[in-house]
Design a protein around this motif. Structure first.
Motif, PDB file in Angstrom:
ATOM      1  N   GLU A 140       0.833  -1.214   0.000  1.00  0.00           N
ATOM      2  CA  GLU A 140       0.000   0.000   0.000  1.00  0.00           C
ATOM      3  C   GLU A 140       0.858   1.250   0.000  1.00  0.00           C
ATOM      4  N   LEU A 141       1.923   1.204   0.783  1.00  0.00           N
ATOM      5  CA  LEU A 141       2.800   2.372   0.864  1.00  0.00           C
ATOM      6  C   LEU A 141       3.500   2.605  -0.475  1.00  0.00           C
ATOM      7  N   LEU A 142       3.945   1.526  -1.078  1.00  0.00           N
ATOM      8  CA  LEU A 142       4.626   1.638  -2.375  1.00  0.00           C
ATOM      9  C   LEU A 142       3.705   2.273  -3.417  1.00  0.00           C
ATOM     10  N   ILE A 143       2.474   1.767  -3.491  1.00  0.00           N
ATOM     11  CA  ILE A 143       1.526   2.265  -4.489  1.00  0.00           C
ATOM     12  C   ILE A 143       1.222   3.740  -4.231  1.00  0.00           C
ATOM     13  N   SER A 144       0.940   4.063  -2.991  1.00  0.00           N
ATOM     14  CA  SER A 144       0.586   5.442  -2.661  1.00  0.00           C
ATOM     15  C   SER A 144       1.767   6.366  -2.967  1.00  0.00           C
ATOM     16  N   PHE A 145       2.971   5.941  -2.604  1.00  0.00           N
ATOM     17  CA  PHE A 145       4.149   6.766  -2.868  1.00  0.00           C
ATOM     18  C   PHE A 145       4.327   6.991  -4.370  1.00  0.00           C
ATOM     19  N   LEU A 146       4.240   5.916  -5.140  1.00  0.00           N
ATOM     20  CA  LEU A 146       4.497   6.056  -6.585  1.00  0.00           C
ATOM     21  C   LEU A 146       3.461   6.957  -7.243  1.00  0.00           C
ATOM     22  N   GLU A 147       2.209   6.832  -6.823  1.00  0.00           N
ATOM     23  CA  GLU A 147       1.177   7.665  -7.438  1.00  0.00           C
ATOM     24  C   GLU A 147       1.391   9.136  -7.088  1.00  0.00           C
ATOM     25  N   ARG A 148       1.731   9.392  -5.859  1.00  0.00           N
ATOM     26  CA  ARG A 148       1.982  10.772  -5.444  1.00  0.00           C
ATOM     27  C   ARG A 148       3.245  11.323  -6.110  1.00  0.00           C
ATOM     28  N   PHE A 149       4.279  10.498  -6.138  1.00  0.00           N
ATOM     29  CA  PHE A 149       5.549  10.975  -6.696  1.00  0.00           C
ATOM     30  C   PHE A 149       5.397  11.248  -8.192  1.00  0.00           C
ATOM     31  N   GLU A 150       4.609  10.431  -8.872  1.00  0.00           N
ATOM     32  CA  GLU A 150       4.449  10.664 -10.309  1.00  0.00           C
ATOM     33  C   GLU A 150       3.826  12.041 -10.582  1.00  0.00           C
ATOM     34  N   ALA A 151       2.787  12.376  -9.828  1.00  0.00           N
ATOM     35  CA  ALA A 151       2.129  13.673 -10.035  1.00  0.00           C
ATOM     36  C   ALA A 151       3.142  14.803  -9.802  1.00  0.00           C
ATOM     37  N   ILE A 152       3.914  14.680  -8.739  1.00  0.00           N
ATOM     38  CA  ILE A 152       4.892  15.730  -8.405  1.00  0.00           C
ATOM     39  C   ILE A 152       5.992  15.769  -9.465  1.00  0.00           C
ATOM     40  N   TYR A 153       6.425  14.599  -9.885  1.00  0.00           N
ATOM     41  CA  TYR A 153       7.517  14.515 -10.870  1.00  0.00           C
ATOM     42  C   TYR A 153       7.118  15.143 -12.210  1.00  0.00           C
ATOM     43  N   LEU A 154       5.908  14.840 -12.661  1.00  0.00           N
ATOM     44  CA  LEU A 154       5.447  15.401 -13.943  1.00  0.00           C
ATOM     45  C   LEU A 154       5.404  16.921 -13.863  1.00  0.00           C
ATOM     46  N   ASP A 155       4.939  17.423 -12.751  1.00  0.00           N
ATOM     47  CA  ASP A 155       4.885  18.874 -12.569  1.00  0.00           C
ATOM     48  C   ASP A 155       6.310  19.449 -12.490  1.00  0.00           C
ATOM     49  N   PHE A 156       7.191  18.740 -11.798  1.00  0.00           N
ATOM     50  CA  PHE A 156       8.585  19.200 -11.655  1.00  0.00           C
ATOM     51  C   PHE A 156       9.265  19.320 -13.019  1.00  0.00           C
ATOM     52  N   LYS A 157       8.968  18.362 -13.906  1.00  0.00           N
ATOM     53  CA  LYS A 157       9.629  18.381 -15.218  1.00  0.00           C
ATOM     54  C   LYS A 157       9.312  19.669 -15.975  1.00  0.00           C
ATOM     55  N   SER A 158       8.089  20.191 -15.830  1.00  0.00           N
ATOM     56  CA  SER A 158       7.743  21.418 -16.548  1.00  0.00           C
ATOM     57  C   SER A 158       7.973  22.671 -15.709  1.00  0.00           C
ATOM     58  N   ASN A 159       7.746  22.576 -14.425  1.00  0.00           N
ATOM     59  CA  ASN A 159       7.729  23.813 -13.623  1.00  0.00           C
ATOM     60  C   ASN A 159       8.747  23.850 -12.495  1.00  0.00           C
ATOM     61  N   GLY A 160       9.639  22.880 -12.436  1.00  0.00           N
ATOM     62  CA  GLY A 160      10.586  22.857 -11.313  1.00  0.00           C
ATOM     63  C   GLY A 160       9.824  22.735 -10.005  1.00  0.00           C
ATOM     64  N   LEU A 161      10.296  23.431  -8.992  1.00  0.00           N
ATOM     65  CA  LEU A 161       9.658  23.301  -7.680  1.00  0.00           C
ATOM     66  C   LEU A 161       8.559  24.348  -7.433  1.00  0.00           C
ATOM     67  N   THR A 162       8.346  25.207  -8.448  1.00  0.00           N
ATOM     68  CA  THR A 162       7.432  26.345  -8.240  1.00  0.00           C
ATOM     69  C   THR A 162       6.127  25.951  -7.536  1.00  0.00           C
ATOM     70  N   HIS A 163       5.455  24.919  -8.060  1.00  0.00           N
ATOM     71  CA  HIS A 163       4.156  24.566  -7.481  1.00  0.00           C
ATOM     72  C   HIS A 163       4.270  23.750  -6.196  1.00  0.00           C
ATOM     73  N   GLN A 164       5.418  23.122  -5.990  1.00  0.00           N
ATOM     74  CA  GLN A 164       5.553  22.231  -4.836  1.00  0.00           C
ATOM     75  C   GLN A 164       6.079  22.954  -3.597  1.00  0.00           C
ATOM     76  N   ARG A 165       6.608  24.162  -3.833  1.00  0.00           N
ATOM     77  CA  ARG A 165       7.316  24.849  -2.748  1.00  0.00           C
ATOM     78  C   ARG A 165       6.450  25.066  -1.503  1.00  0.00           C
ATOM     79  N   ARG A 166       5.187  25.432  -1.750  1.00  0.00           N
ATOM     80  CA  ARG A 166       4.316  25.739  -0.617  1.00  0.00           C
ATOM     81  C   ARG A 166       4.170  24.504   0.298  1.00  0.00           C
ATOM     82  N   LEU A 167       3.950  23.341  -0.342  1.00  0.00           N
ATOM     83  CA  LEU A 167       3.789  22.108   0.443  1.00  0.00           C
ATOM     84  C   LEU A 167       5.089  21.669   1.089  1.00  0.00           C
TER      85      LEU A 167
END
Ligand code: BT5
Length: 336
Positions: free
Chosen positions: A256-283
């Motif tokens: 469960e942890l693996l699945i949850s981590f991968l799904e969350r990391f993918e969303a963050i990673y895709l955003d990072f590829k286009s926008n760097g940390l801009t959108h993630q910084r607040r969190l």
């Protein structure tokens, strides 16, 4: 069926084994005859016999009775690629999965595979590591059955100086996954730790293959102590480490942890590829265990002291020192 990978002597479950296993799992109540298996999977009876033998070598308990066939009794505890694949809803991460019972280091294996051209998102997961690594040649304790030890091959088209930001992204995804599943207040400790109650529950090891202006690939290694109990850690670590189970009082499914981590990391990673940390910084800032605290950062031979103030768009830690603000790219942080 030979399942020895000659290149690196590491065994992995092959397609026929995974198919047969899925079939046995779906029919756990009854025996399946060789004939039925053969019809369903289009496998020769000899291949079925050899595959059963191979699965037993992997510690699957499979009953066989003359005239009745085979029945799965007990599965070993390591994470199987077939099962991960079935549960995972990602587009890139885990598209290829290599699951092992034991390896030296999933990062070393990931590096070799990436050099050989393995696809972006390839996941390497092992139940145990015998040479698990931390940063700067330090070790990472990775016993069987208790933790999540994995590496992801990433090929972001970002300049090398931006790639380290992925360490904090992986930390963010991990802290969120732990919070989601357990409700625990998991935090990120810049640049690569995940903490619960100020104790280390996970660590990220980011390794890069890059040219001056181009990142070839990144290996993101993630280690999480999931179901350890206090006695499961070596004495010299026990004061500063913890596991999810130790903090939560309950076991957490590594799957469960693996699945949850991968799904969350993918969303963050895709955003990072286009926008760097801009959108993630607040969190990142919200979950950071350091901001506002007095810290000492060792960066090479230099020691920088001051108040941790911010994390910038490149993932650097901004420290307010007596001589003004400093942006630190990497280092060892101690709260003072
Ligand atoms: C890290 O290094 O925190 C990165 C750890 C990355 C581990 C993953 S597992 C999958 C992949 N394959 C690998 O070979 N590695 C990655 P660092 O910040 O240098 O911390 C290392 C220090 O953490 C050690 O010197 C110990 O003091 C401590 N440590 C060792 N094992 C630990 C554990 N299981 N839990 C918490 N702390 C540990």
């Amino acid at each position: 069926m030979p399942s020895q990978n000659n290149r690196n002597s590491i065994r992995t479950l092959k397609a026929a084994e995974e198919d047969l296993l899925t079939l046995l799992r779906d029919n756990r109540e009854s025996f399946l005859s060789t004939r039925e298996i053969s019809d369903k999977l289009e496998l020769h009876p000899y291949v079925i016999y050899q595959t059963i033998k191979e699965l037993r070598r992997w510690d699957f308990e499979i009953a066989s009775e003359k005239g009745k066939g085979y029945k799965l009794l007990e599965a070993p505890q390591f994470l199987l690629s077939a099962e991960i694949r079935e549960k995972l809803k990602t587009r890139i991460l885990g598209k290829e999965i290599l699951s092992y019972r034991t390896v030296g280091s999933t990062n070393d294996l990931g590096f070799r595979l990436a050099e050989g051209g393995a696809a972006e998102g390839t996941l390497i997961v092992s139940d145990q590591q015998t040479k698990g690594r931390g940063r700067m040649g330090r070790g990472w304790y990775s016993p069987p059955k208790l933790g999540l030890w994995m590496s992801l091959i990433l090929r972001p088209q970002v300049p090398p100086y931006k790639a380290p930001g992925l360490s904090i992204c992986a930390g963010l995804a991990l802290a969120q996954a732990i919070q989601d599943l357990s409700g625990l207040d998991a935090r990120i400790k810049w640049p690569n730790d995940c903490l619960i109650n100020d104790k280390k529950v996970g660590g990220i090891l980011l390794e890069l293959s890059a040219e001056l202006d181009r990142t070839n690939f990144v290996i993101a290694g993630i280690g999480v102590n999931v179901n350890h109990q206090p006695g499961d850690f070596p004495k010299k670590l026990s004061a500063k480490v913890t596991s999810i189970r130790m903090e939560w009082g309950r076991e957490l499914s590594r799957m469960e942890l693996l699945i949850s981590f991968l799904e969350r990391f993918e969303a963050i990673y895709l955003d990072f590829k286009s926008n760097g940390l801009t959108h993630q910084r607040r969190l990142i800032k919200k979950l950071s265990s350091l901001l506002g605290r007095k810290v000492q950062v060792k960066f090479g031979k230099e020691i920088i002291e001051g108040q941790a103030q911010d994390i910038d768009d490149n993932g650097s830690l901004i420290i307010k020192t007596k001589k003004g603000e400093r942006a630190v790219r990497a280092g060892e942080v101690t709260v003072v």
